[in-house]
Design a protein around this motif. Structure first.
Motif, PDB file in Angstrom:
ATOM      1  N   GLY A 187      24.224 -41.547  62.064  1.00  0.00           N
ATOM      2  CA  GLY A 187      23.839 -40.631  60.993  1.00  0.00           C
ATOM      3  C   GLY A 187      22.395 -40.201  61.122  1.00  0.00           C
ATOM      4  O   GLY A 187      21.661 -40.666  61.999  1.00  0.00           O
ATOM      5  N   SER A 188      21.990 -39.318  60.221  1.00  0.00           N
ATOM      6  CA  SER A 188      20.597 -38.860  60.175  1.00  0.00           C
ATOM      7  C   SER A 188      19.741 -39.840  59.366  1.00  0.00           C
ATOM      8  O   SER A 188      18.559 -40.019  59.648  1.00  0.00           O
ATOM      9  N   VAL A 224      20.312 -40.625  64.603  1.00  0.00           N
ATOM     10  CA  VAL A 224      20.203 -39.496  65.528  1.00  0.00           C
ATOM     11  C   VAL A 224      18.740 -39.050  65.558  1.00  0.00           C
ATOM     12  O   VAL A 224      18.067 -38.980  64.528  1.00  0.00           O
ATOM     13  N   GLN A 248      20.697 -32.349  63.030  1.00  0.00           N
ATOM     14  CA  GLN A 248      21.071 -30.962  63.283  1.00  0.00           C
ATOM     15  C   GLN A 248      20.394 -30.004  62.285  1.00  0.00           C
ATOM     16  O   GLN A 248      20.279 -30.338  61.120  1.00  0.00           O
ATOM     17  N   ARG A 255      17.660 -29.022  61.144  1.00  0.00           N
ATOM     18  CA  ARG A 255      16.502 -29.153  60.262  1.00  0.00           C
ATOM     19  C   ARG A 255      15.517 -30.159  60.843  1.00  0.00           C
ATOM     20  O   ARG A 255      15.881 -31.022  61.631  1.00  0.00           O
ATOM     21  N   PHE A 294      19.660 -42.655  68.935  1.00  0.00           N
ATOM     22  CA  PHE A 294      20.215 -41.993  70.120  1.00  0.00           C
ATOM     23  C   PHE A 294      19.841 -40.517  70.114  1.00  0.00           C
ATOM     24  O   PHE A 294      19.595 -39.930  69.068  1.00  0.00           O
ATOM     25  N   GLY A 298      21.021 -36.662  71.864  1.00  0.00           N
ATOM     26  CA  GLY A 298      22.146 -35.987  72.520  1.00  0.00           C
ATOM     27  C   GLY A 298      23.469 -36.338  71.877  1.00  0.00           C
ATOM     28  O   GLY A 298      23.549 -36.567  70.669  1.00  0.00           O
ATOM     29  N   LEU A 299      24.496 -36.405  72.718  1.00  0.00           N
ATOM     30  CA  LEU A 299      25.852 -36.573  72.196  1.00  0.00           C
ATOM     31  C   LEU A 299      26.132 -38.013  71.771  1.00  0.00           C
ATOM     32  O   LEU A 299      25.850 -38.960  72.513  1.00  0.00           O
ATOM     33  N   LEU A 300      26.740 -38.134  70.602  1.00  0.00           N
ATOM     34  CA  LEU A 300      27.163 -39.453  70.130  1.00  0.00           C
ATOM     35  C   LEU A 300      28.144 -40.075  71.128  1.00  0.00           C
ATOM     36  O   LEU A 300      28.086 -41.276  71.415  1.00  0.00           O
ATOM     37  N   MET A 344      36.897 -34.665  68.638  1.00  0.00           N
ATOM     38  CA  MET A 344      35.999 -34.343  69.763  1.00  0.00           C
ATOM     39  C   MET A 344      35.420 -35.623  70.363  1.00  0.00           C
ATOM     40  O   MET A 344      35.417 -35.794  71.592  1.00  0.00           O
ATOM     41  N   ASN A 345      34.963 -36.526  69.511  1.00  0.00           N
ATOM     42  CA  ASN A 345      34.367 -37.765  70.029  1.00  0.00           C
ATOM     43  C   ASN A 345      35.395 -38.600  70.787  1.00  0.00           C
ATOM     44  O   ASN A 345      35.086 -39.208  71.807  1.00  0.00           O
TER      45      ASN A 345
HETATM   46  O1  PNS Z   1      24.132 -38.171  58.601  1.00  0.00           O
HETATM   47  P1  PNS Z   1      24.712 -36.947  59.261  1.00  0.00           P
HETATM   48  O2  PNS Z   1      23.643 -35.868  59.414  1.00  0.00           O
HETATM   49  O3  PNS Z   1      25.935 -36.442  58.567  1.00  0.00           O
HETATM   50  O4  PNS Z   1      25.134 -37.422  60.738  1.00  0.00           O
HETATM   51  C1  PNS Z   1      25.684 -36.501  61.643  1.00  0.00           C
HETATM   52  C2  PNS Z   1      25.803 -37.109  63.045  1.00  0.00           C
HETATM   53  C3  PNS Z   1      24.467 -37.658  63.508  1.00  0.00           C
HETATM   54  C4  PNS Z   1      26.809 -38.243  63.017  1.00  0.00           C
HETATM   55  C5  PNS Z   1      26.310 -35.981  63.973  1.00  0.00           C
HETATM   56  O5  PNS Z   1      25.525 -34.858  63.785  1.00  0.00           O
HETATM   57  C6  PNS Z   1      26.259 -36.368  65.443  1.00  0.00           C
HETATM   58  O6  PNS Z   1      27.101 -37.121  65.902  1.00  0.00           O
HETATM   59  N1  PNS Z   1      25.251 -35.825  66.177  1.00  0.00           N
HETATM   60  C7  PNS Z   1      25.056 -36.093  67.582  1.00  0.00           C
HETATM   61  C8  PNS Z   1      25.392 -34.852  68.421  1.00  0.00           C
HETATM   62  C9  PNS Z   1      26.881 -34.796  68.717  1.00  0.00           C
HETATM   63  O7  PNS Z   1      27.460 -35.705  69.298  1.00  0.00           O
HETATM   64  N2  PNS Z   1      27.518 -33.679  68.302  1.00  0.00           N
HETATM   65  C10 PNS Z   1      28.925 -33.468  68.471  1.00  0.00           C
HETATM   66  C11 PNS Z   1      29.717 -34.176  67.397  1.00  0.00           C
HETATM   67  S1  PNS Z   1      31.451 -34.147  67.760  1.00  0.00           S
END
Ligand code: PNS
Length: 171
Positions: free
Chosen positions: A16-17, A44, A48, A50, A78, A80-82, A113-114
């Motif tokens: 999360g943020s 993160v 995203q 902001r 982290f 980049g991509l989760l 997607m993940n």
């Molecule tokens: O607390 P949030 O802002 O709702 O968390 C969102 C978060 C960090 C879980 C999401 O934005 C994320 O996974 N960002 C990493 C970039 C990524 O992997 N994007 C594709 C997601 S399928």
């Protein structure tokens, strides 16, 4: 009994943020810590869309202080991509909280997607109804307009909010 399941260790990631962490986040972390062997709370680096109110160090510090009583919870960050991070630390599952039905739509796409990118599933915990309307952005807005947010954030976070406001010259 040797059924295999009882001995399974599980490592969950709660991403999360956390800008800032709320009592809703804490509720999910604590419940996840009773289900999984280890929970990594993963901040993160750049939320995203902001620039964050709190620096990465501040967000991690707040989370470390808030989770200090839970030995199986660790805090990390982290970029980049989760999905890449999940693979890199060999986590078994991603955990997310669902507050309201509208959260589900985005989260479903993220989960698909993940899983497609990392082969790791996402499991959802229903947020406690006491926090169903609590979000980091709403907390910041209410606080910065002088509202009382003490019911919705841990004491540590309230302290950081005060310090940040003082540092920014807003009394
Ligand atoms: O607390 P949030 O802002 O709702 O968390 C969102 C978060 C960090 C879980 C999401 O934005 C994320 O996974 N960002 C990493 C970039 C990524 O992997 N994007 C594709 C997601 S399928």
């Amino acid at each position: 009994m040797h059924n295999g399941l009882a001995q399974k260790r599980s490592h969950a990631i709660y991403p999360g943020s956390f800008d800032p962490p709320t009592s809703g986040h804490m509720d999910v972390i604590v419940r996840a810590a009773t289900i999984f062997t280890t929970v990594t709370v993963a901040v993160v680096v750049n939320p995203q869309k902001r620039s964050p109110h709190f620096t990465l160090d501040e967000r991690e510090e707040m989370l470390r202080r808030c989770t200090a009583a839970y030995p199986n919870v660790r805090v990390d960050h982290f970029r980049g991509l989760l999905a890449d991070y999940v693979k890199a630390i060999e986590a078994d599952v991603i955990v997310k909280g669902l507050r309201v039905v509208s959260d589900f739509e985005n989260e479903m796409a993220f989960a698909h997607m993940n899983r497609s990118l990392s082969n790791v599933d996402t499991m959802f915990l229903m947020s406690d109804s006491a926090y169903s309307f609590v979000s980091s952005s709403l907390i910041k807005e209410v606080y910065l307009q002088g509202g009382d947010i003490s019911k919705y954030v841990p004491d540590v976070v309230l302290e950081y909010m005060h310090q940040k406001r003082l540092a920014q010259g807003r009394i």
